[in-house]
Design an enzyme around this catalytic site. Structure first.
Site: not given
Ligand code: NI
Length: 190
Positions: A107, A149-150, A153
């Site tokens: 990341c 994953h995004e 966030h």
């Molecule tokens: Ni990330």
């Protein structure tokens, strides 16, 4: 366009539940997305979420190129594994197969580290592009991983929070030395 500063793990903006975008085609949103694309390219990342550039809005960008994930797959399956540079505003994820698949993640907000994360292996996602048009796709492999994953966030979650075994949180240099080389050796042996 501009290259933006990337927030690092520990900055409060990365722990925020981000707000929805009201007008995806607003000029300031277009400008932000153009800057995010430039920033991701400069940092050589596969994905970036708006809070990573200190803007707590529900916007993610990502790409899943062929070479990274689709080698050796047939055409139908490969389609699920790859994605061109994609902009998703107010994204939603639906899990199609929740059985876990593990993979190494990095990341831009956690520089220098890699971690082994298990995530649902097959998803469908949707959202709006920069013209307000709806995007909907299914995803597997690296493609499914980068989208999850995004999207984590924008809910204030960084990948180490998804890890179940912290012995698999390692430095990138050690990852290259011990994991990548091993993988390359295994492939060569087949
Ligand atoms: Ni990330």
């Amino acid at each position: 366009m501009a290259i933006l500063k990337i927030a690092r793990m520990g900055h409060p903006v990365l722990a925020e539940m981000c707000a929805s975008v009201r007008d995806p085609s607003a000029p300031e949103i277009r400008r932000l997305i153009a800057d995010m694309i430039e920033t991701m390219g400069d940092a050589n990342g596969a994905g970036l979420a708006a809070p990573q550039v200190h803007v707590p809005l529900r916007i993610v960008i990502f790409q899943a190129p062929d070479a990274r994930s689709a080698a050796g797959l047939d055409e139908t399956e490969a389609f699920d594994h790859t994605a061109p540079l994609t902009i998703l505003i107010n994204p939603l994820i639906e899990v199609l197969d929740a059985s876990p698949e593990g993979g190494w993640e990095g990341c831009l907000s956690v520089p220098g580290l890699r971690g082994w994360v298990e995530r649902p292996r097959h998803i469908r996602y949707s959202g709006l592009d920069v013209d307000g048009h709806r995007v909907q796709r299914s995803a597997r492999g690296f493609h499914a991983r980068v989208v999850q994953h995004e999207c984590d966030h924008i809910d204030g979650v960084v990948y180490p929070q998804r890890m179940r075994d912290l012995s698999k949180l390692i430095f990138e240099s050690e990852y290259r030395h011990w994991i990548e080389q091993q993988d390359a050796g295994q492939q060569a042996a087949q």
